[in-house]
Design an enzyme around this catalytic site. Structure first.
Site, PDB file in Angstrom:
ATOM      1  N   TYR A  81       0.852  -1.190   0.000  1.00 22.66           N
ATOM      2  CA  TYR A  81       0.000   0.000   0.000  1.00 22.66           C
ATOM      3  C   TYR A  81       0.887   1.238   0.000  1.00 22.66           C
ATOM      4  CZ  TYR A  81      -3.712   2.988   2.100  1.00 22.66           C
ATOM      5  OH  TYR A  81      -4.628   3.942   2.385  1.00 22.66           O
ATOM      6  N   TYR A 235      -9.186  -4.509   9.476  1.00 24.06           N
ATOM      7  CA  TYR A 235      -7.846  -3.965   9.727  1.00 24.06           C
ATOM      8  C   TYR A 235      -7.874  -2.739  10.623  1.00 24.06           C
ATOM      9  CZ  TYR A 235      -3.226  -2.075   9.139  1.00 24.06           C
ATOM     10  OH  TYR A 235      -1.980  -1.600   9.409  1.00 24.06           O
ATOM     11  N   HIS A 236      -8.692  -1.782  10.223  1.00 26.58           N
ATOM     12  CA  HIS A 236      -8.707  -0.491  10.912  1.00 26.58           C
ATOM     13  C   HIS A 236      -9.252  -0.602  12.319  1.00 26.58           C
ATOM     14  CE1 HIS A 236      -9.258  -0.393   6.568  1.00 26.58           C
ATOM     15  NE2 HIS A 236      -8.339   0.559   6.593  1.00 26.58           N
ATOM     16  N   LYS A 591      -7.647  17.633  17.166  1.00 23.69           N
ATOM     17  CA  LYS A 591      -7.172  17.111  15.891  1.00 23.69           C
ATOM     18  C   LYS A 591      -7.430  18.204  14.863  1.00 23.69           C
ATOM     19  CE  LYS A 591      -6.220  13.508  15.017  1.00 23.69           C
ATOM     20  NZ  LYS A 591      -4.862  12.881  15.076  1.00 23.69           N
ATOM     21  N   ASP A 595      -6.865  14.896   9.347  1.00 23.41           N
ATOM     22  CA  ASP A 595      -6.282  13.755  10.052  1.00 23.41           C
ATOM     23  C   ASP A 595      -7.325  13.089  10.958  1.00 23.41           C
ATOM     24  OD1 ASP A 595      -4.827  12.020  11.610  1.00 23.41           O
ATOM     25  OD2 ASP A 595      -3.575  13.558  12.553  1.00 23.41           O
ATOM     26  N   HIS A 597      -6.889  10.115  12.582  1.00 21.71           N
ATOM     27  CA  HIS A 597      -6.327   9.199  13.580  1.00 21.71           C
ATOM     28  C   HIS A 597      -6.717   9.706  14.957  1.00 21.71           C
ATOM     29  CE1 HIS A 597      -3.477   8.511  10.196  1.00 21.71           C
ATOM     30  NE2 HIS A 597      -3.400   7.283  10.678  1.00 21.71           N
TER      31      HIS A 597
HETATM   32  C1  B12 Z   1      -3.540   3.195  14.049  1.00 24.23           C
HETATM   33  C2  B12 Z   1      -3.169   3.830  12.726  1.00 24.23           C
HETATM   34  C3  B12 Z   1      -4.190   4.012  11.808  1.00 24.23           C
HETATM   35  C4  B12 Z   1      -5.636   3.628  12.080  1.00 24.23           C
HETATM   36  C5  B12 Z   1      -6.299   4.780  12.840  1.00 24.23           C
HETATM   37  C6  B12 Z   1      -7.413   4.387  13.777  1.00 24.23           C
HETATM   38  C7  B12 Z   1      -7.866   5.541  14.613  1.00 24.23           C
HETATM   39  N1  B12 Z   1      -9.153   5.718  14.707  1.00 24.23           N
HETATM   40  O1  B12 Z   1      -7.076   6.245  15.185  1.00 24.23           O
HETATM   41  C8  B12 Z   1      -6.130   3.421  10.639  1.00 24.23           C
HETATM   42  C9  B12 Z   1      -5.822   2.012  10.224  1.00 24.23           C
HETATM   43  C10 B12 Z   1      -7.618   3.713  10.414  1.00 24.23           C
HETATM   44  C11 B12 Z   1      -5.211   4.358   9.882  1.00 24.23           C
HETATM   45  C12 B12 Z   1      -5.515   4.931   8.690  1.00 24.23           C
HETATM   46  C13 B12 Z   1      -4.676   5.772   7.989  1.00 24.23           C
HETATM   47  N2  B12 Z   1      -3.378   6.018   8.275  1.00 24.23           N
HETATM   48 CO1  B12 Z   1      -2.530   5.482   9.905  1.00 24.23          CO
HETATM   49  N3  B12 Z   1      -1.538   4.845  11.348  1.00 24.23           N
HETATM   50  C14 B12 Z   1      -1.840   4.227  12.442  1.00 24.23           C
HETATM   51  C15 B12 Z   1      -0.567   3.858  13.238  1.00 24.23           C
HETATM   52  C16 B12 Z   1      -0.217   2.453  12.859  1.00 24.23           C
HETATM   53  C17 B12 Z   1      -0.652   3.946  14.750  1.00 24.23           C
HETATM   54  C18 B12 Z   1      -1.227   5.228  15.334  1.00 24.23           C
HETATM   55  C19 B12 Z   1      -1.791   4.991  16.721  1.00 24.23           C
HETATM   56  O2  B12 Z   1      -2.995   5.051  16.922  1.00 24.23           O
HETATM   57  N4  B12 Z   1      -0.954   4.664  17.713  1.00 24.23           N
HETATM   58  C20 B12 Z   1      -1.387   4.451  19.072  1.00 24.23           C
HETATM   59  C21 B12 Z   1      -1.622   5.808  19.760  1.00 24.23           C
HETATM   60  C22 B12 Z   1      -2.082   5.602  21.181  1.00 24.23           C
HETATM   61  O3  B12 Z   1      -0.390   6.456  19.743  1.00 24.23           O
HETATM   62  P1  B12 Z   1      -0.172   7.973  19.357  1.00 24.23           P
HETATM   63  O4  B12 Z   1      -1.327   8.508  18.590  1.00 24.23           O
HETATM   64  O5  B12 Z   1       1.174   8.129  18.788  1.00 24.23           O
HETATM   65  O6  B12 Z   1      -0.223   8.721  20.779  1.00 24.23           O
HETATM   66  C23 B12 Z   1       0.765   8.524  21.758  1.00 24.23           C
HETATM   67  C24 B12 Z   1       1.861   9.586  21.723  1.00 24.23           C
HETATM   68  O7  B12 Z   1       2.168  10.001  20.423  1.00 24.23           O
HETATM   69  C25 B12 Z   1       1.370  10.658  22.621  1.00 24.23           C
HETATM   70  N5  B12 Z   1       0.414  11.632  22.093  1.00 24.23           N
HETATM   71  C26 B12 Z   1      -0.247  11.680  20.920  1.00 24.23           C
HETATM   72  N6  B12 Z   1      -1.034  12.747  20.856  1.00 24.23           N
HETATM   73  C27 B12 Z   1      -0.897  13.422  22.002  1.00 24.23           C
HETATM   74  C28 B12 Z   1      -1.482  14.594  22.459  1.00 24.23           C
HETATM   75  C29 B12 Z   1      -1.158  15.055  23.726  1.00 24.23           C
HETATM   76  C30 B12 Z   1      -1.820  16.271  24.220  1.00 24.23           C
HETATM   77  C31 B12 Z   1      -0.230  14.352  24.530  1.00 24.23           C
HETATM   78  C32 B12 Z   1       0.086  14.840  25.872  1.00 24.23           C
HETATM   79  C33 B12 Z   1       0.361  13.190  24.069  1.00 24.23           C
HETATM   80  C34 B12 Z   1       0.026  12.727  22.809  1.00 24.23           C
HETATM   81  O8  B12 Z   1       0.738   9.917  23.636  1.00 24.23           O
HETATM   82  C35 B12 Z   1       0.112   8.752  23.098  1.00 24.23           C
HETATM   83  C36 B12 Z   1       0.335   7.618  24.053  1.00 24.23           C
HETATM   84  O9  B12 Z   1       1.644   7.216  24.060  1.00 24.23           O
HETATM   85  C37 B12 Z   1       0.446   4.897  12.656  1.00 24.23           C
HETATM   86  C38 B12 Z   1       1.880   4.468  12.693  1.00 24.23           C
HETATM   87  C39 B12 Z   1       2.417   4.381  14.097  1.00 24.23           C
HETATM   88  N7  B12 Z   1       2.880   3.227  14.523  1.00 24.23           N
HETATM   89  O10 B12 Z   1       2.390   5.342  14.827  1.00 24.23           O
HETATM   90  C40 B12 Z   1      -0.070   5.061  11.221  1.00 24.23           C
HETATM   91  C41 B12 Z   1       0.116   6.402  10.478  1.00 24.23           C
HETATM   92  C42 B12 Z   1      -0.139   7.533  11.435  1.00 24.23           C
HETATM   93  N8  B12 Z   1      -0.941   6.362   9.456  1.00 24.23           N
HETATM   94  C43 B12 Z   1      -0.583   6.892   8.371  1.00 24.23           C
HETATM   95  C44 B12 Z   1      -1.445   7.048   7.234  1.00 24.23           C
HETATM   96  C45 B12 Z   1      -0.802   7.613   5.998  1.00 24.23           C
HETATM   97  C46 B12 Z   1      -2.794   6.699   7.271  1.00 24.23           C
HETATM   98  C47 B12 Z   1      -3.809   6.978   6.155  1.00 24.23           C
HETATM   99  C48 B12 Z   1      -3.848   8.444   5.808  1.00 24.23           C
HETATM  100  C49 B12 Z   1      -3.497   6.108   4.934  1.00 24.23           C
HETATM  101  C50 B12 Z   1      -4.202   6.526   3.696  1.00 24.23           C
HETATM  102  N9  B12 Z   1      -3.530   7.243   2.826  1.00 24.23           N
HETATM  103  O11 B12 Z   1      -5.331   6.194   3.511  1.00 24.23           O
HETATM  104  C51 B12 Z   1      -5.135   6.451   6.740  1.00 24.23           C
HETATM  105  C52 B12 Z   1      -6.196   7.524   6.959  1.00 24.23           C
HETATM  106  C53 B12 Z   1      -6.690   7.740   8.343  1.00 24.23           C
HETATM  107  C54 B12 Z   1      -7.335   9.046   8.663  1.00 24.23           C
HETATM  108  N10 B12 Z   1      -8.651   9.153   8.633  1.00 24.23           N
HETATM  109  O12 B12 Z   1      -6.664   9.996   8.942  1.00 24.23           O
HETATM  110  C55 B12 Z   1       0.848   7.362   8.391  1.00 24.23           C
HETATM  111  C56 B12 Z   1       1.007   8.877   8.444  1.00 24.23           C
HETATM  112  C57 B12 Z   1       2.193   9.326   7.637  1.00 24.23           C
HETATM  113  C58 B12 Z   1       2.787  10.625   8.000  1.00 24.23           C
HETATM  114  N11 B12 Z   1       2.637  11.153   9.185  1.00 24.23           N
HETATM  115  O13 B12 Z   1       3.473  11.168   7.181  1.00 24.23           O
HETATM  116  C59 B12 Z   1       1.424   6.592   9.620  1.00 24.23           C
HETATM  117  C60 B12 Z   1       2.513   7.316  10.368  1.00 24.23           C
HETATM  118  C61 B12 Z   1       1.947   5.226   9.094  1.00 24.23           C
HETATM  119  C62 B12 Z   1       3.047   5.370   8.088  1.00 24.23           C
HETATM  120  N12 B12 Z   1       4.296   5.434   8.495  1.00 24.23           N
HETATM  121  O14 B12 Z   1       2.771   5.403   6.912  1.00 24.23           O
HETATM  122  N13 B12 Z   1      -4.065   4.537  10.547  1.00 24.23           N
END
Ligand code: B12
Ligand SMILES: Nc1nc2c(ncn2[C@@H]2O[C@H](COP(=O)(O)OP(=O)(O)OP(=O)(O)O)[C@@H](O)[C@H]2O)c(=O)[nH]1
Ligand SMILES: [Mg+2]
Lengths: 713, 330
Positions: A81, A235-236, A591, A595, A597
């Site tokens: 993808y 998946y999602h 958000k 975006d 996510h």
């Molecule tokens: C889960 C995920 C999805 C899920 C989202 C489900 C949902 N409802 O959230 C699904 C499968 C639907 C999805 C889809 C897409 N995704 Co996505 N996804 C991810 C993934 C694998 C994990 C994100 C996640 O939820 N982690 C778990 C949470 C808990 O962690 P977190 O958000 O990072 O938050 C932590 C910290 O960052 C921090 N934090 C975050 N925010 C905040 C705010 C505050 C105030 C504080 C204090 C702390 C804090 O604390 C949290 C706890 O530790 C990432 C890659 C990755 N491993 O990070 C890609 C990623 C974010 N996705 C990506 C992409 C491209 C997409 C799509 C746009 C793909 C597409 N072209 O269609 C789609 C569209 C989604 C949309 N509508 O925006 C890319 C973004 C690329 C970029 N940044 O340049 C990533 C990085 C993957 C990649 N490397 O390609 N995705």
């Protein structure tokens, strides 16, 4: 030789417990997040009376695989993808991939496209070309597939919200390549239900959205017989937090609702069911993920028999899989190669038809050429070096695997029953039921990891001493946006405006009257060079734009931490702040841009509230100006931006400017999410007080936020 | 948080400065005594500018669609050139004290508009606190020139009584469900209502909404309603599609007209002022009691004794009151 008595399970238990110094053998059992018990040893007794025993691949209930020979005949399709920036850039990437051993194209669109906005729309300034490729009209689609023969290469398109203009533009691009519709092979995701649940790239409300799904199935069954019209996606759900059985159950339940929709329009099940395909995530729960795919095929066969399906192809579940991106870490990222390999093996043992393997920089940015190559090679090594492909369903007959398959199927049946009682998936989603279950699971998982109860190597255990940031892929979205706008203007200048108006009017009419096929009308519209945004807008006039119901769970995160000294300390700090300040620390979690996510934002909102914060959770898709206004009205101490789709460098500095304009520069701004370290300095210079990347424990980030807003750091 | 002098707050509110309005509300919400005192000064100065809005309370079971309804009504009011303030009171968690304030999230279409001001608040620990803070916030927004104030509160617990006691018109949002959930609405709330709307009359829920409205109408006929000159309307609406929103607003205006003509509204506000005074006295008394040094000294020991059964509650209470009154007279 002396004849010795065959040892019984009781003998095994006794021998085991001797080694355990008094603890029962059951103390070694592990309970999966789904609540399925994984035992230390399985025996024949575990598989007695299983209806599915002793079946064969290629025969109902297809538990052992949809095809008789599975990969011995032909291995799974390696389908990576990808998509970013302009159509030109993505096209070049696809061609490199195909040359390097990739076997199909799978298009990732940018978020502006997903949500039906042209690149020149003011709400998508930060999103164009960032997290996928920007498509505004047929001219872009033609470039995207340039020199890729659409009659032979199968194309998969992850598109749901703006499915009509995108599918239409693909049909026209093929038409202008000389490939007629009935030769198009490939898949469009077109699974709108899970968008409302977890993926968040919906446009219209559920009812008109389901009509669109129906129109597409109906149109394709007549004109595009080789095309897969839906990829029903779990998946999602897993990526948003669902455990394996929730993922399985909700996916199949979604599938049931789609079948019902088509049948209610008078179509025969066997006329379209063969074109439904599935999409599952494969995480690190190795055994269970294999069992999940086997169970999925068995359950779908049952479901389709209940619908009266006769053809084998209607009853056999075929699926694409992707390894879990969520399981991959920002820290020590080379470990991700091993994780992905393990998951890929589970997908293959489970019998997937095609597979995407994630790149090692998953939690940092879109993949670089290097990381994409390693990801692809992971599959090539599995296919061509490991001799895995010679055996169909290699786990068949394993006591453990057969038993697990049954158990997860039973779990999923329970959940599906709950959905039935709620009146089906559409109603359950409207009532927020699956969303709540998934969010609970997500919050619990986060708490377990943050507290160190679940090990993630390099994150909460075996942390590397000093880490150097690895290269991160970067898109210059300003340049992409300008070049897209340029092309939109050219298209608009050279088309026949009266034809455009007539096509758009026809769409609006059909939306209003409920008559006519919206895909057919969209194809007409895209042919005369209407833009994606115009086609979307033509129907939006009637359908409206869906606003999601954002809710959060409470108490789940805090419960896991309840007796932890670090947590109690944090709560004490929060209370002390409240006593001094006269109110609790108040954070607006937001958000911005398109975006969607929201897993992280929800976890943060819910966990911070459990720690004693008052949290305002803004709706999705806000502009910086809207966020600043809310920060002022609600008079928050801090705005916490969660940003994952790469728009951070555009939108966060804008937010800080907007706050200044409103004399609210005392509001602290912090952010978290997927932000490459290379961008930290720019954000700090813009005024961001703190950045919390993936893997940050809430106990840590909450404490730092308290310190920031009380001026201690 | 930086504090300002009273004049800055007052002038800011009167000028409609959104940041100062917000800061004033924060001051009202503060639990610090010195903030409370300043608040009273500010309210005192703002009072002459208050009272000109129509105050509408909105309650109903969780998830009935209160926030979505307020969003739809708010949009309608904006079209009618009204300036709308929305207050939403969210229950706080007993365990953590924190809360996720979600109501505003559901009012996305109302955001970033100068004629709208939405402020969600955590209910905090005491009911008396909710009452005082919400009422004072309402006054601030009136003084700032908002001519319609909508107050959302979830209809479980008691906060809805508190909100009914400070509004002119009290609206109950019901679920499109004639069965169990209807019974979930407490009879007391029905009696306080000036109108009932059955929400979600759209798509898959349309039929059940109609049925629910029917059942409600017959149920309400049997109920005594204290408002003269007013037949309690039961309206069918969809906050999502906008169906019936216009009718609701017309009913509110009709109510306002009729109740002003017969003097009921004026009487209601006078009554509410008296209640307000009483509430303020009670709250101040309980604050003084809680912070009284002698009381604080005795309390832990007495609590233990009562809980162990070594002393009766009556005896302990009288000892505490005695300690309190001694300190009081010096
Ligand atoms: C889960 C995920 C999805 C899920 C989202 C489900 C949902 N409802 O959230 C699904 C499968 C639907 C999805 C889809 C897409 N995704 Co996505 N996804 C991810 C993934 C694998 C994990 C994100 C996640 O939820 N982690 C778990 C949470 C808990 O962690 P977190 O958000 O990072 O938050 C932590 C910290 O960052 C921090 N934090 C975050 N925010 C905040 C705010 C505050 C105030 C504080 C204090 C702390 C804090 O604390 C949290 C706890 O530790 C990432 C890659 C990755 N491993 O990070 C890609 C990623 C974010 N996705 C990506 C992409 C491209 C997409 C799509 C746009 C793909 C597409 N072209 O269609 C789609 C569209 C989604 C949309 N509508 O925006 C890319 C973004 C690329 C970029 N940044 O340049 C990533 C990085 C993957 C990649 N490397 O390609 N995705
Ligand atoms: N179909 C339909 N759904 C609605 C309507 N109004 C609200 N909803 C949905 O009902 C759910 C709850 O809506 P809210 O407006 O948040 O309800 P609420 O009463 O404010 O909820 P709480 O504040 O949590 O008690 C959401 O999913 C809304 O989208 C409507 O008119 N029709
Ligand atoms: Mg609400």
């Amino acid at each position: 030789m002396s004849e010795s008595k065959k040892p019984s399970l009781d003998d095994w238990k006794a021998a085991t417990e001797k080694g355990l110094k008094g603890k029962p053998a059951s103390s070694l059992e592990w309970s999966t997040p789904d609540g399925i018990t994984i035992k230390t040893v399985y025996t024949k007794a575990d598989v007695e009376n299983l209806r599915s025993q002793d079946t064969l691949p290629g025969f109902a209930p297809y538990l052992r695989g949809p095809h008789t020979t599975m990969y011995a005949g032909r291995p799974w399709t390696i389908r990576q993808y990808a998509g970013f920036s302009t159509a030109e850039e993505s096209n070049a990437f696809y061609r490199r991939t195909l040359a390097g051993g990739g076997q199909g194209v799978s298009v990732a669109f940018d978020l502006a496209t997903h949500r039906g906005y042209d690149s020149d729309h003011p709400r998508v300034v930060g999103d164009v070309g960032k997290a996928g490729v920007a498509i505004d009209s047929v001219e872009d689609t033609k470039v995207l597939f340039d020199s890729i023969p659409l009659g032979t290469i199968s194309v998969s398109m992850t598109m749901n919200g703006a499915v009509l203009p995108v599918l239409a533009s693909y049909v026209i691009a093929a038409e202008e390549q000389g490939v007629p519709q009935d030769q198009l092979r490939g898949t469009i995701q077109n699974d709108i239900l899970k968008e409302f649940m977890v993926r968040n790239t919906f446009i219209y409300p559920p009812t008109p959205s389901m009509r669109i799904v129906g129109d597409i199935i109906e149109y394709a069954s007549k004109h595009m017989p080789l095309f897969n019209t839906i990829s029903i996606s779990g998946y999602h759900m897993q990526e948003a937090g669902a455990d394996a059985s929730l993922e399985l159950a909700y996916t199949l339940a979604d599938g049931k609702d789609y079948v019902k929709t088509a049948v209610e329009r008078g179509m025969g099940v066997d006329d379209f069911a063969g074109r439904l395909s599935f999409f599952f995530a494969i995480g690190m729960n190795f055994y269970l993920e294999i069992a999940k795919l086997r169970a999925a095929r068995m359950l779908w066969c049952e479901i389709m028999e209940d619908f009266g399906a006769k053809k084998a192809s209607s009853k056999m579940l075929r699926t694409h899989c992707q390894t879990s991106g969520w399981s991959l870490t920002f820290q020590d990222p080379y470990n991700n190669v091993m994780r992905t390999t393990i998951e890929a093996m589970a997908a293959v043992f489970g019998g997937t038809q095609s597979l995407h393997t994630n790149a090692l920089d998953e939690a940092i940015a879109l993949p670089t050429d290097f990381s994409a190559r390693i990801a692809r090679n992971t599959q090539l090594v599995l296919q061509e070096e490991a001799h895995i492909t010679h055996v169909a369903d290699p786990w068949g007959g394993s006591y453990m695997m057969e038993s697990l398959t049954q158990q997860i199927a039973d779990k999923a049946r329970e959940v599906m029953k709950e959905v039935d009682q709620a009146g089906g998936m559409v109603k359950a989603i409207e009532a927020g039921l699956p969303q709540r279950r998934i969010e609970e699971a997500s919050a619990r998982r986060q708490a377990n990891i943050d507290r160190g109860l679940e090990t993630i190597v390099g994150v909460n255990k075996y942390k590397p001493k000093d880490e150097k940031a690895i290269d991160a892929f970067k898109v210059d979205n300003k340049a992409v946006r300008l070049s897209q706008i340029d092309r939109i203007n050219k298209v608009k200048a050279s088309r026949d405006q009266s034809k455009v108006n007539a096509c758009l009017e026809a769409l609006t009419q059909a939306a209003a009257s409920g008559k006519g096929n919206l895909l057919e009308l969209s194809i007409n519209a895209m042919r005369v060079r209407c833009t994606l945004g115009e086609v979307t807008q033509a129907m939006e006039k009637i359908f409206g734009r869906h606003t999601p119901h954002t809710s959060t769970v409470s108490g789940v995160y805090g419960k896991v931490w309840a007796d932890d000294p670090q947590w109690l300390d944090l709560k004490k700090d929060v209370d002390a702040f409240a006593a001094k300040e006269g109110r609790r620390p108040r954070m607006l979690v937001v958000k911005m841009g398109q975006d969607g996510h929201d897993r992280g934002a929800k976890v943060i909102a819910s966990a911070f509230a459990d720690a004693g914060f008052d949290v305002d959770l803004a709706p999705l898709f806000q502009t910086p100006e809207e966020v600043a206004e809310q920060a002022v009205e609600n008079d928050v101490h801090v705005v916490g931006v969660s940003t994952l789709a790469g728009a951070h460098n555009t939108l966060i500095p804008q937010l800080i400017q907007e706050l200044k304009k409103k004399n609210a520069e005392d509001v602290v701004v912090v952010c978290g999410g997927v932000i490459p370290q290379q961008d930290y300095e720019e954000l700090r210079a813009a005024g961001v007080a703190d950045i919390f990347g993936p893997g940050t424990s809430v106990a840590v980030s909450a404490r730092r936020v308290i310190q920031r807003i009380s001026g201690q750091i | 948080m930086p504090r300002f002098d009273t004049d800055t707050y007052v002038q800011g509110v009167l000028n409609g400065d959104r940041r100062m309005i917000a800061k004033t509300i924060t001051l009202i919400e503060s639990t610090l005594h010195r903030d409370e005192e300043q608040t009273q000064d500010i309210i005192g100065q703002l009072l002459p500018h208050c009272g000109k809005s129509i105050r509408v309370g909105v309650t109903g079971p969780p998830g009935a669609g209160k926030s979505t309804f307020i969003e739809a009504l708010g949009l309608h009011l904006l079209e009618n050139k009204r300036r709308v303030a929305v207050l939403a009171v969210d229950p706080s968690s007993k365990l953590s004290g924190g809360s996720v304030l979600g109501d505003k999230t559901r009012m996305g279409r109302l955001m970033a508009n100068n004629d709208i001001f939405i402020r969600p608040s955590a209910a905090g620990e005491t009911l008396g606190g909710v009452a005082r803070k919400t009422r004072e916030t309402l006054l601030v927004l009136e003084a700032a020139g908002f001519d319609t104030v909508l107050v959302e509160t979830v209809g479980v617990g008691q906060s809805e009584t508190v909100v009914a006691d400070m509004t002119d018109f009290f609206l109950l949002v019901a679920l499109p469900n004639a069965g169990d959930e209807l019974q979930g609405i407490k009879r007391g709330i029905m009696e306080m209502a000036d109108a009932v709307v059955v929400n979600k009359a759209d798509g898959p829920f349309e039929d059940s909404a109609k049925q629910a409205a029917h059942v409600l109408r017959s149920a309400l006929q049997l109920m005594h309603h204290p408002r003269p000159d007013w037949d309690l309307p039961v309206l069918l609406i969809s906050a999502r599609t906008g169906l019936g929103i216009d009718e609701v607003w017309k009913a509110i205006l009709r109510f306002q007209g009729a109740m002003t003509a017969n003097g009921v509204l004026q009487a209601r506000r006078r009554e509410q002022n008296l209640e307000w005074m009483t509430a303020l006295v009670r709250e101040e008394l309980s604050r003084q009691f809680d912070t009284h040094s002698e009381v604080r000294y005795l309390l832990p020991e007495l609590r233990r004794k009562v809980s162990d059964g070594r002393m009766t509650a009556v005896r302990a209470a009288s000892m505490l009151m005695q300690a309190f009154s001694v300190g009081q007279t010096t």
